[in-house]
Enzyme design. Structure first.
Site, PDB file in Angstrom:
ATOM      1  CB  SER A 172      -0.967  -0.034   1.185  1.00  0.00           C
ATOM      2  OG  SER A 172      -1.936   0.983   1.074  1.00  0.00           O
ATOM      3  CG  ASP A 273      -7.101  -2.007  -3.855  1.00  0.00           C
ATOM      4  OD1 ASP A 273      -7.598  -0.912  -3.520  1.00  0.00           O
ATOM      5  OD2 ASP A 273      -5.907  -2.295  -3.674  1.00  0.00           O
ATOM      6  CG  HIS A 303      -6.064  -1.451  -0.141  1.00  0.00           C
ATOM      7  ND1 HIS A 303      -5.211  -1.294  -1.211  1.00  0.00           N
ATOM      8  CD2 HIS A 303      -5.474  -0.817   0.907  1.00  0.00           C
ATOM      9  CE1 HIS A 303      -4.156  -0.595  -0.832  1.00  0.00           C
ATOM     10  NE2 HIS A 303      -4.292  -0.297   0.448  1.00  0.00           N
TER      11      HIS A 303
END
Length: 328
Positions: A172, A273, A303
């Site tokens: 991320s 996501d 995610h």
């Protein structure tokens, strides 16, 4: 691309959501600091014989948590690849000792038979970007210094690590940091360490223009768009928008000169996501620049799935292991 009508619809869909409450934070504008009330369980390294913390920069209060495979899983006659890892949290939350990232790093060390160096970098808004990038580059130089010091270098790296097989990895926001650390280090001589690949798990990129996946998943449970926007607002330098190069890699006009350490790259993403469209576009951009890219798109994932779903973590680490073993 979002037109005016879609932006109006977007606003109507999100105006009841308070991103500060969702993140458990309070912004203190006078000092540009956060009060973080969201749960962040941490794990101490002292009780684990296969984990240790090393100070990186006392001034910036940065450090590195090192993980080695547990004794029963470590072949002591074989040097292990090094993975320099950057955790997620939207640039504003979590730490290297956050239990969720501690457990993931420990799983990586065991399943990949690798030494993991999880970097504690400075958080925004107290230290806005590029502070995290600077800490990341400093961690690469620290690893180089350990390789150069055969006598006093960190013994876990000296005894177990293969400095010729280093990988840079992030999840991320950590994926964004991993990518930008390689760009930032492009003019450095990091010998004798060799960066053999970059691993970006659901890397965090953005832009002013809305992607189709952002609009499709506007109220996503993990990264709703209002949360996404707020994290960028708090992470980016004051006064810039999401088309700044830290957020939007597609606006970097000098990219070709910075890709020295990104010749091989694994990018993983998920169809559920909100970031997926940008990640796919990012893969195409790297391929267009001559980077050898391996991509993995999980059809039903979300995610941050590797940090909350053990099966998803195992699937991801299998892909990562294949990438590491195929580096020749």
């Amino acid at each position: 691309m979002a037109d005016d009508s879609s932006e109006t619809l977007l606003n109507s869909m999100t105006n009841t959501m308070n991103p500060y409450e969702l993140l458990g934070i309070i912004h203190n504008p006078a000092t540009d600091t956060l009060t973080r009330n969201s749960p962040n369980p941490i794990t101490n390294s002292n009780d684990d014989p296969d984990t240790k913390d090393i100070e990186l920069n006392p001034k910036n209060k940065t450090w590195i948590r090192i993980f080695r495979p547990s004794g029963s899983q470590h072949n002591h006659e074989q040097l292990l690849p090094l993975i320099i890892y950057f955790h997620g949290g939207g640039f504003i939350l979590c730490n290297a000792n956050s239990t969720i990232f501690h457990n993931f790093s420990k799983s990586m060390a065991n399943q990949l038979s690798a030494i993991i160096l999880s970097v504690e970098y400075r958080l925004a808004p107290e230290n806005r970007l590029p502070a995290a990038y600077e800490d990341a580059v400093e961690s690469l130089v620290w690893v180089q210094n350990q390789a150069l010091d055969a006598i006093n270098g960190e013994p876990w790296l000296r005894n177990y690590g293969d400095f010729s097989k280093c990988f840079i990895m992030g999840c991320s926001a950590g994926g964004n940091i991993a990518y930008n650390s390689c760009l930032g280090a492009s003019e450095l001589d990091l010998e004798p360490i060799k960066i053999c690949g970059v691993i970006l798990n659901q890397p965090y990129f953005g832009g002013v223009e809305r992607s189709k996946s952002e609009l499709r998943l506007v109220n996503d449970k993990c990264v709703p768009l209002v949360v996404n926007d707020l994290m960028w607002e708090l992470g980016l330098p004051v006064g810039v928008n999401r088309d700044h190069v830290y957020c939007n890699p597609f606006v970097d006009e000098n990219l070709e000169t910075k890709l020295r350490f990104i010749r091989r790259c694994l990018v993983t993403c998920s169809n559920e996501d909100p970031l997926v469209d940008r990640d796919i576009q990012f893969v195409k951009m790297l391929e267009g620049k001559g980077v050898k890219v391996m991509s993995w798109i999980e059809e039903f994932g979300f995610h941050g799935m590797a940090h909350s779903d053990r099966m998803k973590a195992q699937e991801l680490l299998k892909v990562v292991k294949d990438f590491i073993l195929s580096e020749d």
